[in-house]
Structures are given as structure tokens and as C-alpha cells.
Design an enzyme around this catalytic site. Structure first.
Site, PDB file in Angstrom:
ATOM      1  N   CYS B  10      -1.921   0.895   2.223  1.00 26.04           N
ATOM      2  CA  CYS B  10      -3.098   0.558   1.427  1.00 26.04           C
ATOM      3  C   CYS B  10      -2.843   0.858  -0.036  1.00 26.04           C
ATOM      4  O   CYS B  10      -2.026   1.695  -0.383  1.00 26.04           O
ATOM      5  CB  CYS B  10      -4.345   1.279   1.926  1.00 26.04           C
ATOM      6  SG  CYS B  10      -4.281   3.044   1.706  1.00 26.04           S
ATOM      7  N   CYS B  13      -3.110   4.480  -1.198  1.00 25.98           N
ATOM      8  CA  CYS B  13      -1.990   5.392  -0.949  1.00 25.98           C
ATOM      9  C   CYS B  13      -0.943   5.260  -2.049  1.00 25.98           C
ATOM     10  O   CYS B  13      -0.390   6.252  -2.516  1.00 25.98           O
ATOM     11  CB  CYS B  13      -1.361   5.099   0.410  1.00 25.98           C
ATOM     12  SG  CYS B  13      -2.549   5.023   1.744  1.00 25.98           S
TER      13      CYS B  13
END
Lengths: 334, 85
Positions: B10, B13
């Protein structure tokens, strides 16, 4: 009382004054707002500003509330419930727990490892993207309190029923198991102070606006297109009340789409103004937000194909039932 | 010192990892940054919300994209106290 509520809905939440202001501005600039082009521009300016103002204010308040319900805590709370109560609690907490779909795998594993039934986890996963406090307020501003309340209630019912059904079907064995953490966890997460919650809410607001602004602008642009450029007859023939397949079409088109609820509302608003049935619109919004290709791909890593298919089937069926029921009972909401 | 960024696939992150690198560079300390994308390991560390940050094996924050400044406070051993703005 009615006057006070109407004022709240149209002027404060609906920001009708903003619409009027943009109308005057455009007339001042000699843009004909009665014409197609002018009307599109006015709709676009009004709707984007309205959504961004509400979005920013709402997400701040909501994030502040959400800081009290981190997923770790939700997991603990849910451990205290049994049976249907657990599904109801899970659906309700799904609306309060801050959660991004990219986090769904660790959350799923964490819930399962904590011994929560798989259906309870699914109640959470269905309600979390579907029913959102911010979306509720935005829906009041666009469609009024009755329709907004109906959306929230059927969304929660779908989450509870879907999760319960998954449990009843004995889907527990179709979960991919991961080993549980050891008891001695190296975990350091102290309770947040008031100031930390404040900072957290600000971060979340900025992060969310950054994440969804494109969806909102896209949604409003499509809404403006529907409002002023696509012939009413076309929309009526595909999604209108006289087409028995309207709900089915709206659901099937909506499922693979990945958009935020905030981007979906302007499209729904424009369709509603064109006389599309309430049920068809609810189905479309729910299909877009509850099921999407990215979230299915993610879930496929933690559940086996059989459970994934059951989940998609149950949610799709639920959305169809909701759509057809509301199209039949739509007159109650006029 | 070892900084671990937990989470996979994602944008959040990636952002947390970038902030961690900034924090390490700005403090000029000798630290390794490791990305953990294996869900089995993430689960074993007891993390259920990503992105998460662990320092020397201790999970410090979950479900949040910390700023470089916030990470610096964790690295220097303190608990993150936000500046009043």
C-alpha cells in the site's frame, strides 16, 4: 421544528447558499447558468466545494472519535460477544474503527487468531467500507435524513446477515491459517493523550483528503455529465424505474469499480435527479463501496476460493434484494 | 539499531518507509531499515493494522503513517509527544 431541520439540511449541510453564490458569480462572469455548459460548471463548482468542506470537517471529528477505537481494541471488545450479538457489535464497530482496505489482511489474521468466528470478521469487513459516519452526514446533505438513515440501516443489516450466513454455512475451515503471535509480545502502545488524538485527527484528515480528492473530482465530473449532457431518456431506459433489470445493471457495473463512498455520492445524486429509482441508487453505491477488485484480490490471500465466492455471492445477493425492495417501497421516502 | 516497516502493497507503507529513511539520515545514525511484507511474520508480531513501525523488535506504532519527526523521537528512545500547533 420542521423549519429548523429544513434549514439545517438545506443551508448548513446542503450548503444551498454556496450553490446560489456560484450561480451569481457565474452570471456576473456572463456565463449562462440556465444553459448546459453553465449548469455543468455550476454543479461542478458547487459539488466539489461542498464535498471538500464537509469532508474536511467531518473527517476531523470522526478521526477524533476513531482514535478511541483502534483495531486492537475492537478485537478485544469483540471477544466478549457471542452469537448474533458479536455480528451486530462487529458491524457497528466496523463503522467506528479506522481502517484502510490495505490493512485488511493483517486485520483478518489478527481477528481469526484471536478466536473470533470468521462470520464476525466478515460483518466487520462488510460494514467498514459501506457504512461510514462521514458518508452518513454527506448523504443527509444530498438526499435528506430519511434516505441517509435507510442507507445506514440496510448497510448494517447486510453486514450482520452476511456475516451470520457465512458462519452458518460452516465456512470456518476455508480460512488460511497463520501462526498466532507468541504470548510475550513486544508491543508498546500507550493510550493516546488528548493532544495526540488532536494530532492524529489532523493527520488522518490530511491523509484522507489526499487519498480521495481525485475520486471526488472524478465522481463530480461524471455527475455533471449525467446532469447536463447525457439524455434523460438513455438513463431512464437503462436505469429507470420501468426497466426491471435496472438494479441488476447498477450492481454488476458497480462491483468491480473501486471508488471511495465520497466519490460515489455525486454520481448517485445526479442519477437520482434524473429519476432513477432509490433502490437502484442504493444498489449502485453499495456495490461500488462494499466490493471491489483490489479488495477481493487481497482477501484471496487469507481465505480459500470457496469462502471468497460465498462472500461475493452473499453480498451481491443482499445488494440486489435491497435494491429491488427499495424500488418497490421508494414512494415512502418521497 | 534496526527499524522495521511492516505492511505490504500500500502507498501508506511506502510513505512510512520513506519517512523512516529521512529520520535516520537526519539523525545521522547507523541503522538498518527492513521492510516486512510477509503476512505470517506481521501476524506473529501481533500487528493487525498496517503500516506499522518496530524498532529493535518492539512495535512502536500501528495503522499510522508517522512523520520523520515523530520517528526521530521514537529512535531517540522517547515517546512521541506532538508539538502544539
Amino acid at each position: 421544528m420542521q423549519i429548523v431541520w429544513d434549514f439545517l439540511q438545506h443551508q448548513i449541510l446542503g450548503m444551498a447558499w454556496l450553490d446560489a453564490a456560484f450561480g451569481s458569480l457565474l452570471s456576473f462572469l456572463r456565463v449562462d447558468t440556465a444553459g448546459r455548459f453553465g449548469a455543468s460548471v455550476q454543479f461542478f463548482l458547487y459539488d466539489t466545494s461542498k464535498i471538500f468542506i464537509l469532508l474536511t470537517l467531518l473527517i476531523f471529528v470522526i478521526s477524533y472519535i476513531q482514535s478511541y477505537f483502534p483495531p486492537e481494541r475492537t478485537k478485544k471488545i469483540l471477544g466478549r460477544f457471542r452469537g448474533l450479538g458479536a455480528n451486530v457489535a462487529s458491524a457497528l464497530l466496523g463503522t467506528l474503527t479506522p481502517f484502510c482496505s490495505c490493512s485488511s489482511i493483517p486485520l483478518f489474521i489478527g481477528f481469526t487468531n484471536a478466536g473470533l468466528p470468521v462470520g464476525v470478521t466478515f460483518s466487520f469487513l462488510i460494514s467498514s467500507p459501506l457504512v461510514d459516519l462521514g458518508a452518513f452526514i454527506l448523504l443527509i446533505s444530498v438526499f435528506g435524513a430519511k434516505i441517509a438513515a435507510a442507507y445506514v440501516v440496510v448497510g448494517l443489516v447486510l453486514a450482520v446477515a452476511g456475516g451470520t450466513l457465512i458462519d452458518r454455512l460452516g465456512m470456518e475451515r476455508h480460512v488460511v491459517r497463520f501462526s498466532a503471535p507468541s504470548d510475550a509480545l513486544n508491543f508498546e502502545q500507550p493510550e493516546m493523550s488528548r493532544q495526540e488524538r488532536h494530532t492524529y485527527a489532523k493527520e488522518q484528515t490530511l491523509g484522507t483528503v489526499r487519498r480521495v480528492w481525485l475520486y471526488v473530482i472524478g465522481g463530480v465530473a461524471i455527475g455533471a455529465l449525467i446532469h447536463n449532457w447525457i439524455p434523460v431518456e438513455w438513463i431512464q431506459s437503462v436505469l429507470g424505474k420501468h426497466n426491471p433489470f435496472s438494479v441488476l445493471i447498477a450492481t454488476v457495473v458497480g462491483i468491480p469499480m473501486y471508488a471511495d463512498i465520497f466519490g460515489t455520492i455525486p454520481i448517485a445524486e445526479a442519477l437520482y435527479a434524473k429519476g432513477v429509482g432509490l433502490g437502484t441508487i442504493l444498489s449502485f453505491m453499495m456495490a461500488v463501496t462494499a466490493l471491489s477488485l483490489p479488495s477481493m484480490i487481497m482477501l484471496s490471500k487469507v481465505v480459500k476460493a470457496r469462502l471468497l465466492a460465498t462472500f461475493i455471492g452473499i453480498v451481491t445477493l443482499g445488494i440486489l434484494v435491497i435494491g429491488y425492495t427499495f424500488n418497490m417501497l421508494g414512494f415512502l421516502f418521497m | 539499531m534496526k527499524l522495521q516497516i511492516l505492511g505490504a502493497g500500500c502507498a501508506k507503507c511506502a510513505l512510512l518507509e520513506q519517512h523512516a529513511r529521512e529520520a535516520v539520515t537526519e539523525l545521522g545514525i547507523d541503522a538498518t531499515i527492513e521492510k516486512i511484507t510477509d503476512f505470517g511474520i506481521i501476524a506473529q508480531m501481533g500487528v493487525i493494522a498496517t503500516p506499522a513501525l518496530a524498532i529493535d523488535g518492539v512495535v512502536k506504532s500501528t495503522g499510522r503513517v508517522l512523520t520523520a519527526d515523530q520517528i526521530k523521537v521514537f529512535i531517540s528512545g522517547g515517546r512521541f509527544i506532538p508539538k502544539h500547533s
